[in-house]
Scaffold this active site. Sequence first.
Site, mmCIF file in Angstrom:
data_model
loop_
_atom_site.group_PDB
_atom_site.id
_atom_site.type_symbol
_atom_site.label_atom_id
_atom_site.label_comp_id
_atom_site.label_asym_id
_atom_site.label_seq_id
_atom_site.Cartn_x
_atom_site.Cartn_y
_atom_site.Cartn_z
ATOM 1 N N ASP A 46 0.839 -1.203 0.000
ATOM 2 C CA ASP A 46 0.000 0.000 0.000
ATOM 3 C C ASP A 46 0.867 1.244 0.000
ATOM 4 O O ASP A 46 1.944 1.262 0.621
ATOM 5 C CB ASP A 46 -0.878 0.049 1.249
ATOM 6 C CG ASP A 46 -2.082 -0.864 1.177
ATOM 7 O OD1 ASP A 46 -2.044 -1.832 0.390
ATOM 8 O OD2 ASP A 46 -3.049 -0.615 1.926
ATOM 9 N N CYS A 71 -8.586 4.705 1.455
ATOM 10 C CA CYS A 71 -9.244 4.610 2.758
ATOM 11 C C CYS A 71 -8.478 5.419 3.798
ATOM 12 O O CYS A 71 -7.258 5.563 3.707
ATOM 13 C CB CYS A 71 -9.299 3.155 3.227
ATOM 14 S SG CYS A 71 -10.203 2.035 2.141
ATOM 15 N N TYR A 103 -7.654 -13.945 4.788
ATOM 16 C CA TYR A 103 -6.490 -13.314 5.395
ATOM 17 C C TYR A 103 -6.783 -12.651 6.726
ATOM 18 O O TYR A 103 -5.881 -12.094 7.357
ATOM 19 C CB TYR A 103 -5.918 -12.257 4.438
ATOM 20 C CG TYR A 103 -6.931 -11.188 4.050
ATOM 21 C CD1 TYR A 103 -7.087 -10.048 4.824
ATOM 22 C CD2 TYR A 103 -7.732 -11.332 2.926
ATOM 23 C CE1 TYR A 103 -8.019 -9.085 4.501
ATOM 24 C CE2 TYR A 103 -8.662 -10.371 2.587
ATOM 25 C CZ TYR A 103 -8.806 -9.251 3.365
ATOM 26 O OH TYR A 103 -9.745 -8.311 3.041
ATOM 27 N N ASN A 114 -18.138 11.928 3.659
ATOM 28 C CA ASN A 114 -17.672 13.152 3.002
ATOM 29 C C ASN A 114 -17.672 14.267 4.040
ATOM 30 O O ASN A 114 -18.565 14.306 4.909
ATOM 31 C CB ASN A 114 -18.610 13.595 1.877
ATOM 32 C CG ASN A 114 -18.531 12.727 0.644
ATOM 33 O OD1 ASN A 114 -17.579 11.991 0.441
ATOM 34 N ND2 ASN A 114 -19.558 12.800 -0.199
ATOM 35 N N HIS A 160 -17.542 9.375 0.129
ATOM 36 C CA HIS A 160 -16.584 8.799 -0.811
ATOM 37 C C HIS A 160 -15.212 8.501 -0.212
ATOM 38 O O HIS A 160 -14.310 8.100 -0.940
ATOM 39 C CB HIS A 160 -16.424 9.727 -2.019
ATOM 40 C CG HIS A 160 -17.676 9.826 -2.841
ATOM 41 N ND1 HIS A 160 -18.648 10.747 -2.554
ATOM 42 C CD2 HIS A 160 -18.101 9.112 -3.905
ATOM 43 C CE1 HIS A 160 -19.635 10.611 -3.431
ATOM 44 N NE2 HIS A 160 -19.335 9.619 -4.254
ATOM 45 N N GLU A 198 -4.074 0.331 -1.917
ATOM 46 C CA GLU A 198 -3.350 -0.799 -2.487
ATOM 47 C C GLU A 198 -2.790 -0.453 -3.864
ATOM 48 O O GLU A 198 -3.443 0.212 -4.669
ATOM 49 C CB GLU A 198 -4.280 -2.016 -2.633
ATOM 50 C CG GLU A 198 -4.995 -2.421 -1.367
ATOM 51 C CD GLU A 198 -6.368 -1.791 -1.222
ATOM 52 O OE1 GLU A 198 -7.151 -2.277 -0.390
ATOM 53 O OE2 GLU A 198 -6.651 -0.790 -1.931
#
Length: 235
Positions: A46, A71, A103, A114, A160, A198
């Site tokens: 990441d 995120c 995982y 938002n 978002h 990622e």
Amino acid sequence: MSGRTGDLAGSDEEREGDAVDRALAAFRDGLPVLVHDFDDREGETDIVYPAGAVTADAVARLRNDAGGLVCTALSHDAATAMELPFLDDTIDHPSAGSHELGYDDRSSFSLPVNHRDTFTGIPDDDRALTISELASAAEAAVAGDYDATDFAADFRSPGHVNVLRAAPSLLADRQGHTELGLALAAEAGLPPAVVVCEMLDDETGRALSKAAARDYATRHGFAFVDGDRLVERLG
């Protein structure tokens, strides 16, 4: 030549020994760090930023150069003070609650939000505002100066920017990118909020290989650190 090309010149051992220090220095300067978790976990790298340093340019880098989901991870204490739930605890639908993740035991997702001063919330400057304000909110929350009412006045959901909740004791409890990034922030003396995204391979659509992620870090002068090194040093 070794595949470990992302750190300082010298032996592999020297490079790995310096990797955490380089990552901490970068974080204190508001720069991104590439964090590979573990080959036997997600096996992903990441791009991680301290949330308070995120600008529109940083969001553009995340969506163009990383390509995964952008995120914002918050510490357990900050999320608790703002009463941010785990998302799967709030969804009343048969799809929620049974993830069967290969995982991990559960998802870290909380609410997508938002900031109320954004318009649609998705452009780079809108997301940068939401992310940087989440950092400010998290810092105030752990100081006892910000709660759920304050959060509702500043943010709306759905939105978002996906919020993630960290495990209470960070790396002692869980060793995902959420906790790895927040452990870096804590050690660097920064607010308990980081952005993770990622890195994907444009050709295959899968996770970018560790070697390719190291090469990216080298080309752009960014720090690269393995999750096991962070656990050894910060866990």
